[in-house]
Design a protein around this motif. Structure first.
Motif, PDB file in Angstrom:
ATOM      1  N   LYS A   1     -25.078  42.273 -14.029  1.00 27.06           N
ATOM      2  CA  LYS A   1     -25.456  42.199 -15.450  1.00 27.06           C
ATOM      3  C   LYS A   1     -24.308  42.723 -16.306  1.00 27.06           C
ATOM      4  O   LYS A   1     -23.937  42.143 -17.304  1.00 27.06           O
ATOM      5  CB  LYS A   1     -26.713  43.036 -15.697  1.00 27.06           C
ATOM      6  N   ILE A   2     -23.787  43.879 -15.869  1.00 26.57           N
ATOM      7  CA  ILE A   2     -22.633  44.414 -16.595  1.00 26.57           C
ATOM      8  C   ILE A   2     -21.426  44.182 -15.690  1.00 26.57           C
ATOM      9  O   ILE A   2     -21.464  44.508 -14.521  1.00 26.57           O
ATOM     10  CB  ILE A   2     -22.727  45.951 -16.801  1.00 26.57           C
ATOM     11  N   GLY A   3     -20.409  43.620 -16.246  1.00 19.18           N
ATOM     12  CA  GLY A   3     -19.214  43.390 -15.439  1.00 19.18           C
ATOM     13  C   GLY A   3     -18.111  42.966 -16.370  1.00 19.18           C
ATOM     14  O   GLY A   3     -18.346  42.181 -17.281  1.00 19.18           O
ATOM     15  N   ALA A   4     -16.956  43.514 -16.189  1.00 21.73           N
ATOM     16  CA  ALA A   4     -15.882  43.170 -17.115  1.00 21.73           C
ATOM     17  C   ALA A   4     -14.610  42.957 -16.345  1.00 21.73           C
ATOM     18  O   ALA A   4     -14.365  43.609 -15.328  1.00 21.73           O
ATOM     19  CB  ALA A   4     -15.708  44.297 -18.116  1.00 21.73           C
ATOM     20  N   ARG A   5     -13.845  42.002 -16.799  1.00 22.49           N
ATOM     21  CA  ARG A   5     -12.535  41.764 -16.189  1.00 22.49           C
ATOM     22  C   ARG A   5     -11.519  42.490 -17.060  1.00 22.49           C
ATOM     23  O   ARG A   5     -11.396  42.205 -18.264  1.00 22.49           O
ATOM     24  CB  ARG A   5     -12.291  40.263 -16.200  1.00 22.49           C
ATOM     25  N   ILE A   6     -10.836  43.448 -16.463  1.00 16.95           N
ATOM     26  CA  ILE A   6      -9.847  44.234 -17.203  1.00 16.95           C
ATOM     27  C   ILE A   6      -8.471  43.621 -16.981  1.00 16.95           C
ATOM     28  O   ILE A   6      -8.093  43.318 -15.844  1.00 16.95           O
ATOM     29  CB  ILE A   6      -9.868  45.717 -16.733  1.00 16.95           C
ATOM     30  N   MET A   7      -7.758  43.447 -18.082  1.00 18.33           N
ATOM     31  CA  MET A   7      -6.476  42.758 -18.009  1.00 18.33           C
ATOM     32  C   MET A   7      -5.313  43.753 -18.062  1.00 18.33           C
ATOM     33  O   MET A   7      -5.484  44.916 -18.453  1.00 18.33           O
ATOM     34  CB  MET A   7      -6.368  41.744 -19.153  1.00 18.33           C
ATOM     35  N   SER A   8      -4.142  43.244 -17.690  1.00 14.17           N
ATOM     36  CA  SER A   8      -2.917  44.050 -17.704  1.00 14.17           C
ATOM     37  C   SER A   8      -2.618  44.529 -19.131  1.00 14.17           C
ATOM     38  O   SER A   8      -2.839  43.793 -20.090  1.00 14.17           O
ATOM     39  CB  SER A   8      -1.784  43.166 -17.170  1.00 14.17           C
ATOM     40  N   LEU A   9      -2.107  45.760 -19.260  1.00 10.35           N
ATOM     41  CA  LEU A   9      -1.880  46.315 -20.606  1.00 10.35           C
ATOM     42  C   LEU A   9      -0.674  45.685 -21.308  1.00 10.35           C
ATOM     43  O   LEU A   9      -0.663  45.576 -22.532  1.00 10.35           O
ATOM     44  CB  LEU A   9      -1.691  47.836 -20.524  1.00 10.35           C
ATOM     45  N   GLN A  10       0.320  45.279 -20.524  1.00 11.76           N
ATOM     46  CA  GLN A  10       1.515  44.680 -21.133  1.00 11.76           C
ATOM     47  C   GLN A  10       1.461  43.161 -21.153  1.00 11.76           C
ATOM     48  O   GLN A  10       2.115  42.530 -21.973  1.00 11.76           O
ATOM     49  CB  GLN A  10       2.779  45.119 -20.365  1.00 11.76           C
ATOM     50  N   GLU A  11       0.697  42.589 -20.215  1.00 16.86           N
ATOM     51  CA  GLU A  11       0.556  41.116 -20.161  1.00 16.86           C
ATOM     52  C   GLU A  11      -0.936  40.797 -20.085  1.00 16.86           C
ATOM     53  O   GLU A  11      -1.451  40.489 -19.018  1.00 16.86           O
ATOM     54  CB  GLU A  11       1.251  40.555 -18.915  1.00 16.86           C
ATOM     55  N   PRO A  12      -1.637  40.891 -21.226  1.00 12.99           N
ATOM     56  CA  PRO A  12      -3.105  40.850 -21.181  1.00 12.99           C
ATOM     57  C   PRO A  12      -3.746  39.494 -20.831  1.00 12.99           C
ATOM     58  O   PRO A  12      -4.963  39.375 -20.836  1.00 12.99           O
ATOM     59  CB  PRO A  12      -3.506  41.282 -22.602  1.00 12.99           C
ATOM     60  N   THR A  13      -2.910  38.505 -20.456  1.00 10.45           N
ATOM     61  CA  THR A  13      -3.513  37.258 -19.966  1.00 10.45           C
ATOM     62  C   THR A  13      -3.602  37.307 -18.439  1.00 10.45           C
ATOM     63  O   THR A  13      -4.121  36.399 -17.805  1.00 10.45           O
ATOM     64  CB  THR A  13      -2.666  36.035 -20.390  1.00 10.45           C
TER      65      THR A  13
ATOM     66  N   ILE B   1      -9.709  43.154 -35.931  1.00 11.16           N
ATOM     67  CA  ILE B   1     -10.067  43.699 -34.610  1.00 11.16           C
ATOM     68  C   ILE B   1     -11.322  42.986 -34.109  1.00 11.16           C
ATOM     69  O   ILE B   1     -12.455  43.297 -34.497  1.00 11.16           O
ATOM     70  CB  ILE B   1     -10.280  45.231 -34.706  1.00 11.16           C
ATOM     71  N   LYS B   2     -11.104  41.983 -33.277  1.00  5.13           N
ATOM     72  CA  LYS B   2     -12.229  41.235 -32.703  1.00  5.13           C
ATOM     73  C   LYS B   2     -11.807  40.547 -31.401  1.00  5.13           C
ATOM     74  O   LYS B   2     -10.618  40.336 -31.162  1.00  5.13           O
ATOM     75  CB  LYS B   2     -12.760  40.204 -33.699  1.00  5.13           C
ATOM     76  N   CYS B   3     -12.807  40.224 -30.579  1.00  7.21           N
ATOM     77  CA  CYS B   3     -12.527  39.513 -29.326  1.00  7.21           C
ATOM     78  C   CYS B   3     -12.270  38.051 -29.640  1.00  7.21           C
ATOM     79  O   CYS B   3     -13.086  37.414 -30.332  1.00  7.21           O
ATOM     80  CB  CYS B   3     -13.726  39.593 -28.379  1.00  7.21           C
ATOM     81  N   ALA B   4     -11.168  37.509 -29.169  1.00  5.76           N
ATOM     82  CA  ALA B   4     -10.872  36.095 -29.386  1.00  5.76           C
ATOM     83  C   ALA B   4      -9.842  35.646 -28.364  1.00  5.76           C
ATOM     84  O   ALA B   4      -9.045  36.462 -27.874  1.00  5.76           O
ATOM     85  CB  ALA B   4     -10.321  35.889 -30.802  1.00  5.76           C
ATOM     86  N   ASP B   5      -9.868  34.336 -28.052  1.00  4.60           N
ATOM     87  CA  ASP B   5      -8.928  33.804 -27.052  1.00  4.60           C
ATOM     88  C   ASP B   5      -7.480  34.018 -27.461  1.00  4.60           C
ATOM     89  O   ASP B   5      -6.611  34.215 -26.622  1.00  4.60           O
ATOM     90  CB  ASP B   5      -9.167  32.303 -26.836  1.00  4.60           C
ATOM     91  N   ASN B   6      -7.227  33.947 -28.787  1.00  7.23           N
ATOM     92  CA  ASN B   6      -5.837  34.129 -29.233  1.00  7.23           C
ATOM     93  C   ASN B   6      -5.497  35.608 -29.491  1.00  7.23           C
ATOM     94  O   ASN B   6      -4.482  35.918 -30.085  1.00  7.23           O
ATOM     95  CB  ASN B   6      -5.545  33.279 -30.474  1.00  7.23           C
ATOM     96  N   LYS B   7      -6.422  36.510 -29.056  1.00  7.46           N
ATOM     97  CA  LYS B   7      -6.154  37.949 -29.200  1.00  7.46           C
ATOM     98  C   LYS B   7      -6.401  38.655 -27.857  1.00  7.46           C
ATOM     99  O   LYS B   7      -7.297  39.512 -27.742  1.00  7.46           O
ATOM    100  CB  LYS B   7      -7.084  38.536 -30.269  1.00  7.46           C
ATOM    101  N   PRO B   8      -5.640  38.282 -26.828  1.00  9.12           N
ATOM    102  CA  PRO B   8      -5.926  38.866 -25.502  1.00  9.12           C
ATOM    103  C   PRO B   8      -5.707  40.379 -25.439  1.00  9.12           C
ATOM    104  O   PRO B   8      -6.439  41.078 -24.729  1.00  9.12           O
ATOM    105  CB  PRO B   8      -4.952  38.132 -24.569  1.00  9.12           C
ATOM    106  N   GLY B   9      -4.731  40.898 -26.175  1.00 12.47           N
ATOM    107  CA  GLY B   9      -4.446  42.342 -26.142  1.00 12.47           C
ATOM    108  C   GLY B   9      -5.582  43.128 -26.778  1.00 12.47           C
ATOM    109  O   GLY B   9      -6.069  44.120 -26.211  1.00 12.47           O
ATOM    110  N   ILE B  10      -6.020  42.685 -27.953  1.00 16.35           N
ATOM    111  CA  ILE B  10      -7.112  43.380 -28.667  1.00 16.35           C
ATOM    112  C   ILE B  10      -8.422  43.218 -27.889  1.00 16.35           C
ATOM    113  O   ILE B  10      -9.198  44.170 -27.755  1.00 16.35           O
ATOM    114  CB  ILE B  10      -7.238  42.826 -30.119  1.00 16.35           C
ATOM    115  N   THR B  11      -8.651  42.019 -27.354  1.00 13.79           N
ATOM    116  CA  THR B  11      -9.872  41.796 -26.556  1.00 13.79           C
ATOM    117  C   THR B  11      -9.908  42.775 -25.380  1.00 13.79           C
ATOM    118  O   THR B  11     -10.950  43.359 -25.077  1.00 13.79           O
ATOM    119  CB  THR B  11      -9.902  40.337 -26.025  1.00 13.79           C
ATOM    120  N   ASN B  12      -8.753  42.984 -24.756  1.00 11.82           N
ATOM    121  CA  ASN B  12      -8.701  43.898 -23.607  1.00 11.82           C
ATOM    122  C   ASN B  12      -8.996  45.341 -24.037  1.00 11.82           C
ATOM    123  O   ASN B  12      -9.750  46.054 -23.370  1.00 11.82           O
ATOM    124  CB  ASN B  12      -7.325  43.796 -22.932  1.00 11.82           C
TER     125      ASN B  12
END
Ligand code: AQP
Length: 332
Positions: free
Chosen positions: A183-195, A233-244
């Motif tokens: 139910k809760i699960g998140a994919r955490i991305m790299s801090l310098q390369e957030p894709t 400040i919002k989650c969006a495909d073109n904002k991978p760093g902020i989303t992370n």
């Protein structure tokens, strides 16, 4: 442990120090599943062999991973914690299953293609057969459910196909496992390369928040993390760093992404980084403290894996004997 509880199998490779990604994507869920399921949590040391490991480091990381499982709330009383190589049936069943797996089934695995590219100097048979070992891991314990991320879906599908094929030839032998999507699960991305996914074996430590990082290390890494153009400040495909960063804040506080986005209307990226760093520090501190304590108690850790080895072997051997009998191997 009640017999009518559903069975769960999962594991992490001891190929480095565990990260906040492992906590968010695996360990937090594992901890919550322990009361309702019969859980087998392994240290997948055999899986690390596909890439060259330094033997002394692998030995240390295996024990560190056990200590981290316990520090994250995985209870040796409630769950079976074991080291994969302590249960020979994994390799034994892998051989049998590999004779029921098509060459083309392994060749089309995305992870095989990706890892072959990443390690082009060492494309070994183990890398190719990795999903067959994973099938053996799961089927030996007659797992009902397997918690997996997106990158493992294809492997679980292969496990199901191989199990169904075997059952068709020799009558019901293996339970057909289902994917468990937490139910809760998140994919955490790299801090310098957030894709890119945050990975423990990434050579650039600035990409990773380790569960062993000090408060200062966490603050510095978050401060230097990559953000995106714009100010919103919002989650969006073109904002991978902020989303992370938002995901990290959500995982660390338990607050929903929507709530967090609302709280940050009109605020700056700097504010987000400060709040996120504070939250991660608070989230990780008790785990790190517990880990440091447990790590010193070598007897305790040895007893956990010895106990786990006995329990896991008992279950695994039962399945292996069933398989050997069905396929016609003489048993005394
Ligand atoms: N960044 C992540 N975000 C969410 N979940 C993650 N997991 C790992 N990284 C993240 C979850 O941890 C379990 C398996 O971990 P693993 O270490 O055995 O394999 P991995 O996914 O290949 O992890 P790494 O850190 O990327 O390892 P290396 O660098 O050795 O290849 C899974 O449940 C996975 O979803």
């Amino acid at each position: 442990m009640e017999n009518n509880q559903k069975i769960i199998l999962s594991g992490i490779q001891p190929s480095g120090n565990l990260t906040i990604g492992h906590l968010a994507g695996a360990l937090t869920n594992w901890q919550q599943l322990q009361d309702d399921y019969q859980c087998f949590y392994m240290i997948a040391d055999l899986h690390t062999m596909t890439i060259r490991q330094e033997p002394s480091v692998l030995r240390d990381k295996t024990m560190d991973t056990i200590a981290m499982y316990v520090a994250c709330g995985i209870s040796p009383e409630k769950s079976t914690l074991f080291v994969q190589s302590h249960v020979p049936a994994h390799s034994q069943l892998q051989w049998i299953l590999s004779c029921f797996t098509g060459y083309s089934e392994c060749a089309k695995m995305t992870q095989f293609k990706d890892k072959s590219q990443a390690h082009s100097d060492n494309i070994n048979v183990g890398l190719f057969a990795y999903p067959v070992l994973m099938a053996a891991d799961i089927l030996l314990y007659q797992a009902d459910l397997v918690p997996i991320g997106d990158d493992q879906k294809q492997h679980l599908e292969l496990t199901r196909n191989v199990a169904q094929r075997f059952n068709y030839h020799y009558s019901d032998t293996f339970k057909i496992p289902e994917p468990f999507i937490p139910k809760i699960g998140a994919r955490i991305m790299s801090l310098q390369e957030p894709t890119k996914k945050m990975s423990k074996s990434d050579e650039n430590e600035k990409n990773i928040i380790f569960l062993t990082d000090s408060d200062d290390q966490i603050r510095n890494k978050i401060k230097r993390s990559v953000t995106d153009s714009g100010t919103e400040i919002k989650c969006a495909d073109n904002k991978p760093g902020i989303t992370n960063l938002l995901t990290l804040l959500s995982v660390s506080t338990g607050n929903s992404l929507i709530n967090i986005e609302n709280n940050f209307i009109g605020k700056t990226y700097g504010d987000l980084k400060n709040t996120t760093a504070d939250a991660i520090i608070e989230f990780i501190k008790p785990i790190r403290n517990e880990y440091e304590k447990i790590k010193l108690d070598k007897n305790y850790l040895n007893n956990i894996i010895k106990d786990g080895m006995e329990k896991a072997n008992k279950t695994a051997f039962k399945t292996l004997c069933k398989v050997y009998k069905k396929i016609g191997l003489v048993q005394l």
